[in-house]
Scaffold this motif. Structure first.
Motif, PDB file in Angstrom:
ATOM      1  N   ALA A 706       4.275  15.118   4.772  1.00 13.78           N
ATOM      2  CA  ALA A 706       4.118  14.396   3.508  1.00 13.78           C
ATOM      3  C   ALA A 706       3.412  15.246   2.458  1.00 13.78           C
ATOM      4  O   ALA A 706       2.467  15.983   2.755  1.00 13.78           O
ATOM      5  N   LEU A 707       3.877  15.128   1.224  1.00 15.27           N
ATOM      6  CA  LEU A 707       3.204  15.750   0.091  1.00 15.27           C
ATOM      7  C   LEU A 707       2.125  14.815  -0.424  1.00 15.27           C
ATOM      8  O   LEU A 707       2.074  13.632  -0.067  1.00 15.27           O
ATOM      9  N   VAL A 712       0.057   9.269  -2.010  1.00 17.35           N
ATOM     10  CA  VAL A 712      -0.375   8.383  -3.106  1.00 17.35           C
ATOM     11  C   VAL A 712       0.515   7.145  -3.169  1.00 17.35           C
ATOM     12  O   VAL A 712       0.029   6.010  -3.247  1.00 17.35           O
ATOM     13  N   TYR A 713       1.836   7.349  -3.110  1.00 19.71           N
ATOM     14  CA  TYR A 713       2.747   6.211  -3.216  1.00 19.71           C
ATOM     15  C   TYR A 713       2.666   5.313  -1.983  1.00 19.71           C
ATOM     16  O   TYR A 713       2.827   4.090  -2.087  1.00 19.71           O
ATOM     17  N   THR A 714       2.400   5.882  -0.809  1.00 21.56           N
ATOM     18  CA  THR A 714       2.254   5.053   0.386  1.00 21.56           C
ATOM     19  C   THR A 714       0.977   4.221   0.317  1.00 21.56           C
ATOM     20  O   THR A 714       0.958   3.060   0.746  1.00 21.56           O
ATOM     21  N   ILE A 715      -0.085   4.790  -0.225  1.00 22.92           N
ATOM     22  CA  ILE A 715      -1.312   4.008  -0.430  1.00 22.92           C
ATOM     23  C   ILE A 715      -1.042   2.867  -1.407  1.00 22.92           C
ATOM     24  O   ILE A 715      -1.458   1.722  -1.189  1.00 22.92           O
ATOM     25  N   ALA A 716      -0.317   3.175  -2.489  1.00 23.19           N
ATOM     26  CA  ALA A 716       0.016   2.130  -3.464  1.00 23.19           C
ATOM     27  C   ALA A 716       0.853   1.036  -2.816  1.00 23.19           C
ATOM     28  O   ALA A 716       0.609  -0.165  -3.001  1.00 23.19           O
ATOM     29  N   LEU A 717       1.845   1.450  -2.049  1.00 24.43           N
ATOM     30  CA  LEU A 717       2.720   0.499  -1.360  1.00 24.43           C
ATOM     31  C   LEU A 717       1.912  -0.407  -0.426  1.00 24.43           C
ATOM     32  O   LEU A 717       2.127  -1.619  -0.354  1.00 24.43           O
ATOM     33  N   THR A 718       0.937   0.183   0.272  1.00 25.91           N
ATOM     34  CA  THR A 718       0.108  -0.586   1.211  1.00 25.91           C
ATOM     35  C   THR A 718      -0.763  -1.599   0.469  1.00 25.91           C
ATOM     36  O   THR A 718      -0.938  -2.737   0.934  1.00 25.91           O
ATOM     37  N   ALA A 719      -1.292  -1.192  -0.672  1.00 25.75           N
ATOM     38  CA  ALA A 719      -2.114  -2.116  -1.459  1.00 25.75           C
ATOM     39  C   ALA A 719      -1.301  -3.313  -1.937  1.00 25.75           C
ATOM     40  O   ALA A 719      -1.753  -4.462  -1.886  1.00 25.75           O
ATOM     41  N   ILE A 720      -0.075  -3.045  -2.393  1.00 22.25           N
ATOM     42  CA  ILE A 720       0.801  -4.133  -2.854  1.00 22.25           C
ATOM     43  C   ILE A 720       1.160  -5.050  -1.688  1.00 22.25           C
ATOM     44  O   ILE A 720       1.146  -6.280  -1.802  1.00 22.25           O
ATOM     45  N   GLN A 721       1.476  -4.428  -0.564  1.00 24.72           N
ATOM     46  CA  GLN A 721       1.833  -5.194   0.633  1.00 24.72           C
ATOM     47  C   GLN A 721       0.681  -6.106   1.058  1.00 24.72           C
ATOM     48  O   GLN A 721       0.895  -7.247   1.476  1.00 24.72           O
ATOM     49  N   ALA A 722      -0.549  -5.613   0.936  1.00 24.50           N
ATOM     50  CA  ALA A 722      -1.717  -6.427   1.296  1.00 24.50           C
ATOM     51  C   ALA A 722      -1.816  -7.664   0.413  1.00 24.50           C
ATOM     52  O   ALA A 722      -2.079  -8.775   0.891  1.00 24.50           O
ATOM     53  N   ALA A 723      -1.588  -7.471  -0.884  1.00 23.03           N
ATOM     54  CA  ALA A 723      -1.646  -8.613  -1.802  1.00 23.03           C
ATOM     55  C   ALA A 723      -0.538  -9.607  -1.498  1.00 23.03           C
ATOM     56  O   ALA A 723      -0.756 -10.828  -1.501  1.00 23.03           O
ATOM     57  N   GLN A 724       0.663  -9.089  -1.224  1.00 23.71           N
ATOM     58  CA  GLN A 724       1.793  -9.968  -0.920  1.00 23.71           C
ATOM     59  C   GLN A 724       1.598 -10.692   0.408  1.00 23.71           C
ATOM     60  O   GLN A 724       1.864 -11.889   0.527  1.00 23.71           O
ATOM     61  N   ASN A 725       1.127  -9.969   1.425  1.00 19.56           N
ATOM     62  CA  ASN A 725       0.918 -10.574   2.742  1.00 19.56           C
ATOM     63  C   ASN A 725      -0.090 -11.708   2.680  1.00 19.56           C
ATOM     64  O   ASN A 725       0.052 -12.726   3.365  1.00 19.56           O
ATOM     65  N   GLU A 726      -1.112 -11.520   1.883  1.00 18.46           N
ATOM     66  CA  GLU A 726      -2.142 -12.552   1.776  1.00 18.46           C
ATOM     67  C   GLU A 726      -1.546 -13.870   1.295  1.00 18.46           C
ATOM     68  O   GLU A 726      -1.817 -14.944   1.844  1.00 18.46           O
ATOM     69  N   ILE A 727      -0.690 -13.789   0.291  1.00 21.26           N
ATOM     70  CA  ILE A 727      -0.061 -15.005  -0.248  1.00 21.26           C
ATOM     71  C   ILE A 727       0.938 -15.578   0.751  1.00 21.26           C
ATOM     72  O   ILE A 727       0.933 -16.773   1.049  1.00 21.26           O
TER      73      ILE A 727
END
Length: 744
Positions: A706-707, A712-727
């Motif tokens: 990984a570059l 960076v994009y995987t961290i962003a993706l994980t943060a979004i996923q966390a918000a979505q999973n919570e709901i």
């Protein structure tokens, strides 16, 4: 706003000029006015500025749209910034900035979002040799349909047709659904043009091309001979609408006013260089004429004054060579000055001055609101409103471009504001990615590792660690997770084995996630996929309503982002598992702004094949439809039937997915992993993932190659996923009152 509530972007129309001098901004103004006339609210964006055309001061196009149409588009990206990114081979970053401007242009219409966004493309110039490339990239990044803007002479239809054909190729050719058609501006040799310079209502001007002219143009142009590529408008050259004010002439020539008079309102319809005696030049003293003569030619000066006093509304008189009339002459001409006749002077000789006048551009100055309004109405009057009304909202599939996807990841992650643990805290790429995420507000990162070792990595790579970046020494916290881990895995670990396993930072980070001390975990830069996901299976387990964990990759194809699943976790799912993978993948796609159209991939399409493998896909499709009746899903489909429109029409003409799929669900891990790697490597496609789905809390794996940007994009993706999973998980727990598990 949650990730799953991402609003649909308005359809975007990119206007691409075939050359300089097409009247591109005038076309944009007229098109927006015409769209308003048919009830379609449109916004405007000029993403990239061209200084050699605009000159100093504010961007002309943006300012004219603001003053004429009352819109408030964002300022374009400056040319030096654009060219710097091109030199540094950061075209992807430039396109993300263009997408950000698109968002800003839409956000400017807070109460009533536009239904369409008109985007002004780059003009090809001798300096800007990159114009065609960037216009094509913007079309992809903004998922825009293209309208070519050309100009020319109807006496030479071949050249005009060749221009259109050549420029259409950059956007897939005239047969592509991306290219809508063309607007021909400033056309010469139209016999009926002169009588239509008055302002007309949008779409009411009679056709400027008669049947014979149109047939001749089509004879030379494969483009205009098709039904898909439409001649949206033919706008004649109108001299009065291209006439500058005397004030504009003074600015262009850096002239000095001896008497300004009505310089702000009088327009130059013609220029007359007077080198002959006044008696032999009487024919030039006519309305709208700018008289250019040496300042010592008293006879021409007097003749001009006499014509003005006789009521001839000339544009003005321009005195050259730096000569000024004497006081007695000025006094003699004073009655003419009272009529509003502008008089200005330059130091250049008459011939040079005439050359300078000939080189003046036709662009509308930002403060010439009268001309801008007249041009807007004139262009709108010559556009085919009925065709626009019938075709703009049909026949074009919504796609999420790679640039829009990356931009959206960052934007949604910033909004989510989640805490993400990075177990490989002293790995150089991870340290740099964490610093970027912290600085840009993508996530609140937690690095697991020794502070002195992480700081040394940062120094060696020239990374400045942001003050808010959290570093935790695993030795300082490990003991407090032993008891919770034993409790979570009762009967499978004891205190000694738990303490030993917690020396693995991935296990430690997973325990932090389990106890809600962080919102997500990203690992894999130096660990294998198994090292990353095994603790998640054992400790986090599956989310309510799911019985398995699967994975997807976001594949950033040249024109759009699609989803591949499952390519990393389940070796040989049965029909029930395959149906669940399809539903998980569709929900993940939707959460990230991709309209889910799910293709269940097989070596057979429809009913053409048989066998156990095909039947599994067929049964999984039926189960997924039963569980989610509103989802667009079809299968079995071969990959080409799912991805290629022409093949889909041939092999599955009645399918709602064939040729338009955005989510590809593979029948087993062998097929999925092989396909994703083949596409990634052979087509040089960026892939983001694998993203695990179905877990109660987000854990995501990285490729060991990984570059920094990938992390960076995987961290962003994980943060979004966390918000979505919570709901999502809260809703499922409320409905079911149960908790499902996987692993042990």
């Amino acid at each position: 706003m949650t990730p799953s509530e991402i609003p649909d972007a308005p359809q975007t129309l990119l206007l691409v000029p075939t050359s300089e001098g097409t009247g591109l901004t005038s076309t944009c103004l007229g098109l927006i006015r015409a769209l308003d006339a048919i009830g379609l609210k449109a916004g405007f964006l000029k993403p990239l500025r061209q200084d050699e055309l605009n000159g100093p001061g504010p961007d002309r196009s943006t300012a004219l749209v603001a003053s004429t149409l009352g819109l408030r588009p964002p300022p374009p990206i400056p040319q030096p910034q654009m060219e710097r990114l091109l030199r540094d081979d950061r075209l992807d970053v430039l396109m993300e900035q263009v997408v950000e401007l698109q968002d800003q242009a839409i956000a400017a219409h807070r109460e009533h979002p536009p239904e369409l966004l008109v985007v002004e493309g780059l003009v090809p110039t001798r300096h800007g040799t990159y114009a065609t490339q960037l216009n094509a990239q913007m079309a992809h990044a903004l998922n825009a349909r293209v309208i070519l803007v050309g100009t020319g002479d109807m006496a030479d239809p071949r050249t005009l047709a060749e221009q259109l054909d050549m420029h259409a190729r950059a956007f897939g050719g005239v047969s592509s659904s991306r290219t809508l058609g063309c607007i021909l501006m400033r056309l010469h040799n139209l016999p009926s043009a002169g009588q239509h310079e008055a302002a007309l209502a949008p779409g009411t001007a009679p056709p400027m091309l008669d049947a014979a002219q149109l047939a001749e143009l089509r004879r030379h142009s494969p483009a205009l001979a098709t039904d898909r590529f439409h001649l949206i408008g033919a706008v004649p050259y109108a001299p009065s609408l291209n006439a500058p004010r005397v004030l504009d002439v003074a600015r262009a020539l850096n002239a000095r006013f001896l008497s300004e008079g009505e310089a702000a309102s009088r327009r130059v319809l013609s220029t007359s260089l007077c080198a002959r005696s006044a008696a032999n030049a009487l024919h030039v003293f006519r309305p709208g004429s700018l008289i250019v003569t040496s300042g010592d030619r008293d006879d021409i000066v007097l003749a001009t004054a006499l014509a003005a006093m006789n009521g001839v509304p000339m544009a003005g008189v321009l005195l050259t060579n730096g000569y000024l009339p004497g006081e007695n002459m000025i006094e003699m001409c004073r009655p003419a000055l009272k009529t509003g006749l502008p008089v200005l002077t330059v130091d250049t000789d008459s011939f040079t001055t005439a050359q300078d006048l000939g080189q003046m551009g036709n662009d509308i100055p930002v403060d010439d609101l009268e001309r801008a309004e007249r041009v807007t109405a004139f262009v709108a009057a010559h556009l085919d409103l009925q065709w626009l009304k019938d075709h703009l909202n049909h026949g074009y599939t919504r796609r999420l471009s790679p640039s829009a996807f990356r931009h959206q990841l960052v934007k949604l992650a910033q909004r989510a504001d989640r805490r993400i643990v990075l177990p490989e805290g002293d790995e150089p790429r991870t340290v740099e990615a964490a610093a970027i995420c912290q600085r840009r507000g993508i996530a609140r990162c937690v690095l697991l590792g020794k502070r002195e070792e992480i700081e040394e990595v940062a120094r060696n790579r020239g990374i400045e660690l942001p003050s808010g970046l959290e570093i935790i020494d695993p030795d300082s916290i490990r003991d407090r997770y032993v008891a919770p881990m034993v409790e979570r895995r009762t009967g499978k670990v004891n205190e000694l084995t738990a303490e030993a396993q917690l020396h693995d930072n991935v296990v430690l980070g997973t325990m932090m996630l389990l106890l809600d001390e962080v919102d997500g975990l990203v690992s894999g830069a130096v660990h294998t996929t198994a090292n990353t996901v095994r603790p998640a299976f054992q400790l986090i387990k599956t989310a309510p309503g799911y019985r398995l964990v699967s994975s997807i990759f976001f594949m950033l194809l040249p024109e759009q982002v699609v989803v591949y699943g499952d390519c990393a976790v389940n070796p040989d799912p049965d029909a029930e598992a395959l149906a669940e993978i399809a539903l998980q993948s569709a929900r993940s796609a939707q959460a990230f702004g991709i309209e889910p159209r799910v293709a269940m991939i097989s070596y057979s399409t429809g009913e053409s094949g048989s066998g156990v493998d095909v039947e599994k896909v067929r049964q999984a499709t039926r189960l997924a439809r039963e569980q989610s009746p509103d989802l667009l899903i079809d299968g079995p489909l071969q990959y080409d039937a799912a991805a290629i429109e022409s093949v889909g029409r041939q092999k599955a003409p009645d399918s709602p997915v064939a040729g338009r799929a955005t989510v590809f669900v593979f029948p087993d891990l062998n097929t999925g992993n092989t396909t994703y790697k083949a596409v990634q490597r052979s087509a040089r496609v960026v892939s983001v993932g694998p993203m695990l789905q179905g877990l109660d809390k987000p854990v995501n794996d990285l490729s060991r190659g990984a570059l920094v940007d990938d992390i960076v994009y995987t961290i962003a993706l994980t943060a979004i996923q966390a918000a979505q999973n919570e709901i999502t998980n809260q809703g499922k727990r409320t409905v079911s009152g149960t908790d499902s598990t996987q692993g042990g």
